[in-house]
Motif scaffolding. Structure first.
Motif, PDB file in Angstrom:
ATOM      1  N   LYS A 158      -6.281   1.102   2.128  1.00 19.63           N
ATOM      2  CA  LYS A 158      -5.568   1.104   3.407  1.00 19.63           C
ATOM      3  C   LYS A 158      -4.442   2.131   3.385  1.00 19.63           C
ATOM      4  O   LYS A 158      -3.768   2.317   2.379  1.00 19.63           O
ATOM      5  CB  LYS A 158      -4.996  -0.280   3.698  1.00 19.63           C
ATOM      6  CG  LYS A 158      -6.034  -1.380   3.871  1.00 19.63           C
ATOM      7  CD  LYS A 158      -6.838  -1.201   5.155  1.00 19.63           C
ATOM      8  CE  LYS A 158      -7.649  -2.450   5.488  1.00 19.63           C
ATOM      9  NZ  LYS A 158      -8.585  -2.850   4.438  1.00 19.63           N
ATOM     10  N   ARG A 159      -4.230   2.778   4.512  1.00 21.44           N
ATOM     11  CA  ARG A 159      -3.136   3.743   4.639  1.00 21.44           C
ATOM     12  C   ARG A 159      -1.823   3.001   4.864  1.00 21.44           C
ATOM     13  O   ARG A 159      -1.773   1.995   5.566  1.00 21.44           O
ATOM     14  CB  ARG A 159      -3.408   4.680   5.815  1.00 21.44           C
ATOM     15  CG  ARG A 159      -4.746   5.398   5.729  1.00 21.44           C
ATOM     16  CD  ARG A 159      -4.750   6.459   4.641  1.00 21.44           C
ATOM     17  NE  ARG A 159      -6.096   6.895   4.298  1.00 21.44           N
ATOM     18  CZ  ARG A 159      -6.363   8.078   3.759  1.00 21.44           C
ATOM     19  NH1 ARG A 159      -5.386   8.927   3.504  1.00 21.44           N
ATOM     20  NH2 ARG A 159      -7.600   8.402   3.440  1.00 21.44           N
ATOM     21  N   THR A 160      -0.765   3.506   4.279  1.00 24.16           N
ATOM     22  CA  THR A 160       0.537   2.888   4.465  1.00 24.16           C
ATOM     23  C   THR A 160       1.132   3.282   5.816  1.00 24.16           C
ATOM     24  O   THR A 160       0.905   4.390   6.311  1.00 24.16           O
ATOM     25  CB  THR A 160       1.504   3.284   3.344  1.00 24.16           C
ATOM     26  OG1 THR A 160       2.761   2.640   3.563  1.00 24.16           O
ATOM     27  CG2 THR A 160       1.734   4.793   3.306  1.00 24.16           C
ATOM     28  N   SER A 161       1.890   2.374   6.369  1.00 31.49           N
ATOM     29  CA  SER A 161       2.611   2.674   7.610  1.00 31.49           C
ATOM     30  C   SER A 161       4.062   3.032   7.315  1.00 31.49           C
ATOM     31  O   SER A 161       4.834   3.322   8.236  1.00 31.49           O
ATOM     32  CB  SER A 161       2.554   1.465   8.552  1.00 31.49           C
ATOM     33  OG  SER A 161       3.133   0.324   7.923  1.00 31.49           O
ATOM     34  N   ASP A 193      -6.465  13.168   1.774  1.00 35.69           N
ATOM     35  CA  ASP A 193      -7.915  13.236   1.936  1.00 35.69           C
ATOM     36  C   ASP A 193      -8.521  13.345   0.542  1.00 35.69           C
ATOM     37  O   ASP A 193      -8.201  14.271  -0.213  1.00 35.69           O
ATOM     38  CB  ASP A 193      -8.295  14.460   2.784  1.00 35.69           C
ATOM     39  CG  ASP A 193      -9.800  14.626   2.910  1.00 35.69           C
ATOM     40  OD1 ASP A 193     -10.391  13.966   3.774  1.00 35.69           O
ATOM     41  OD2 ASP A 193     -10.371  15.407   2.121  1.00 35.69           O
ATOM     42  N   ASN A 215       0.832  -1.199   0.000  1.00 34.63           N
ATOM     43  CA  ASN A 215       0.000   0.000   0.000  1.00 34.63           C
ATOM     44  C   ASN A 215       0.869   1.252   0.000  1.00 34.63           C
ATOM     45  O   ASN A 215       1.923   1.291   0.640  1.00 34.63           O
ATOM     46  CB  ASN A 215      -0.905   0.018   1.237  1.00 34.63           C
ATOM     47  CG  ASN A 215      -1.856  -1.164   1.285  1.00 34.63           C
ATOM     48  OD1 ASN A 215      -2.204  -1.722   0.260  1.00 34.63           O
ATOM     49  ND2 ASN A 215      -2.263  -1.553   2.482  1.00 34.63           N
ATOM     50  N   LEU A 256      -0.831   4.661   0.036  1.00 33.39           N
ATOM     51  CA  LEU A 256      -1.613   5.849   0.381  1.00 33.39           C
ATOM     52  C   LEU A 256      -1.191   6.385   1.750  1.00 33.39           C
ATOM     53  O   LEU A 256      -1.412   5.745   2.774  1.00 33.39           O
ATOM     54  CB  LEU A 256      -3.105   5.502   0.394  1.00 33.39           C
ATOM     55  CG  LEU A 256      -4.073   6.676   0.530  1.00 33.39           C
ATOM     56  CD1 LEU A 256      -3.991   7.589  -0.685  1.00 33.39           C
ATOM     57  CD2 LEU A 256      -5.499   6.174   0.729  1.00 33.39           C
ATOM     58  N   PRO A 257      -0.585   7.579   1.809  1.00 33.64           N
ATOM     59  CA  PRO A 257      -0.141   8.112   3.100  1.00 33.64           C
ATOM     60  C   PRO A 257      -1.311   8.653   3.920  1.00 33.64           C
ATOM     61  O   PRO A 257      -2.380   8.962   3.391  1.00 33.64           O
ATOM     62  CB  PRO A 257       0.827   9.234   2.713  1.00 33.64           C
ATOM     63  CG  PRO A 257       0.443   9.622   1.330  1.00 33.64           C
ATOM     64  CD  PRO A 257      -0.153   8.417   0.677  1.00 33.64           C
ATOM     65  N   SER A 258      -1.098   8.768   5.209  1.00 34.66           N
ATOM     66  CA  SER A 258      -2.176   9.138   6.128  1.00 34.66           C
ATOM     67  C   SER A 258      -2.702  10.544   5.867  1.00 34.66           C
ATOM     68  O   SER A 258      -3.868  10.834   6.158  1.00 34.66           O
ATOM     69  CB  SER A 258      -1.687   9.035   7.581  1.00 34.66           C
ATOM     70  OG  SER A 258      -0.559   9.869   7.785  1.00 34.66           O
TER      71      SER A 258
END
Length: 365
Positions: free
Chosen positions: A268-271, A93, A86, A88-90
């Motif tokens: 899902k957001r990436t960690s 938006d 994944n 997509l960073p947090s």
């Protein structure tokens, strides 16, 4: 290389579970396995190439035979370990992303490209993964790929069950939408094969309807020559005039078909910090990015996928977006004057390609 004796002695189901656990530990978000046979996918590729829909991506035509048969890339290979990661960073938006498209003086850069170059991130982790496997079973034949060789990775990932191919041609996953990168390891071990996922697009055509240039010509059919991602990244020549207005303020890639896709509400957001945006690329204005010198472009995009297009295409893309800002009734006269001044100043150092786009832009308003 013969199959490792250690592998031959393994419990396959236990080893398969171990592979999944190690993939997660290394930062991947899914692992599936398939064989190297692509069936009719290679025929569809040949038809797509014959129709010229690849545009200037000559490398796809040069190595079409390798794409049709992954085993040619590693003699003796019989399986493909497919993983996804994944990106997509947090801070992203989706509503804000749509909103930026309505502000013509802001620069829109595809979400995947705002952080570190995914090729670098995935390639190292794929190599680490292969080494971990080697530590477990001993030497085996393998080769790692991350969008870096003539491999039909979406087809392989689809066949492995990492997702299904959406109508926009990207891979979709029930749990994560489409905002992930793919990686592969060709191996010579006869690992157990996973089952494909069913198609869950149904009658939805949101991606087709939203595409600014109507590049998705039919379900599962993409004409790259019309796609803004292709036009701003892969295309080395002038942006066709008929697509310039539709580009809006998109200066590197396009996310519209992903932003509109209902499945990406599950993205899902990436960690991983690698994919967090750098240098304010999610909030920059066109004028700010236009002000960068070639040295600043190289320095600020160090380790970024954007650096691959070079300063020339970067300026070409920005000039089109600035021309669209000049044509927009949403931009006030003071901002338009600043854009005109910046474009005119850029003419002094522009080569023929960039100069043509600047002159086009100046005529827009």
């Amino acid at each position: 290389m013969p199959i490792s004796a250690n592998y031959s002695a393994l419990d396959e189901s236990e080893f398969r579970a171990w592979l999944g656990e190690k993939a997660l530990a290394l930062g991947f978000d899914g692992l599936r396995i398939t064989d190297t046979h692509l069936g009719s996918a290679s025929e569809r590729l040949q038809a797509w190439l014959a129709d010229g829909r690849h545009g200037h991506m000559e490398y796809m035509e040069r190595h079409a035979d390798l794409r049709a048969d992954p085993a040619q890339l590693l003699p003796g290979s019989v399986r493909v370990i497919c993983v996804r990661m994944n990106y997509l960073p947090s801070e992203i938006d989706f509503d804000a992303e749509w909103g930026r498209l309505e502000h013509p003086t802001e620069a829109v850069i595809s979400m995947y490209a705002r952080g570190r170059d995914y090729h670098k991130v995935l390639r190292q982790r794929m190599q680490d993964f292969a080494k971990v496997i080697e530590e477990r079973i001993g030497a085996f034949g393998y080769r790692v790929f991350t969008d870096s060789a003539p491999l039909m990775e979406v087809e392989l990932a689809k066949k492995a069950g990492l997702g299904w191919r959406g109508k926009h041609t990207l891979l979709l996953n029930l749990d994560s939408g489409s905002m992930f990168f793919l990686g592969e390891i060709l191996v010579d071990m006869p690992l157990p094969i996973d089952e494909p996922q069913a198609d869950h697009c149904g009658t939805c055509q949101a991606c087709m309807n939203v595409c600014p240039t109507q590049a998705i010509t039919a379900p599962y059919q993409l004409d790259a020559r019309r796609c803004i991602s292709y036009l701003t990244i892969e295309n080395p020549e002038a942006i066709p005039i008929e697509f310039r207005s539709a580009m809006g303020n998109r200066v590197y890639g396009c996310d519209d078909c992903q932003l509109i896709c209902p499945w990406n509400k599950f993205a899902k957001r990436t960690s991983l910090p690698d994919f967090a945006q750098r240098h304010g690329l999610g909030q920059s204005s066109l004028l700010h990015l236009w002000s960068w010198t070639e040295d600043e472009f190289a320095q600020r995009h160090e380790g970024s996928a954007i650096r691959r297009i070079g300063y020339r295409r970067w300026r070409r893309n920005l000039a089109v977006a600035m021309g669209n800002a000049l044509a927009s009734s949403l931009v006030d006269e003071q901002d338009k004057q600043l854009i005109r001044q910046a474009l005119s100043a850029g003419l002094t150092s522009a080569d023929a390609l960039v100069a043509e786009h600047i002159n086009w832009a100046l005529k827009q308003g």
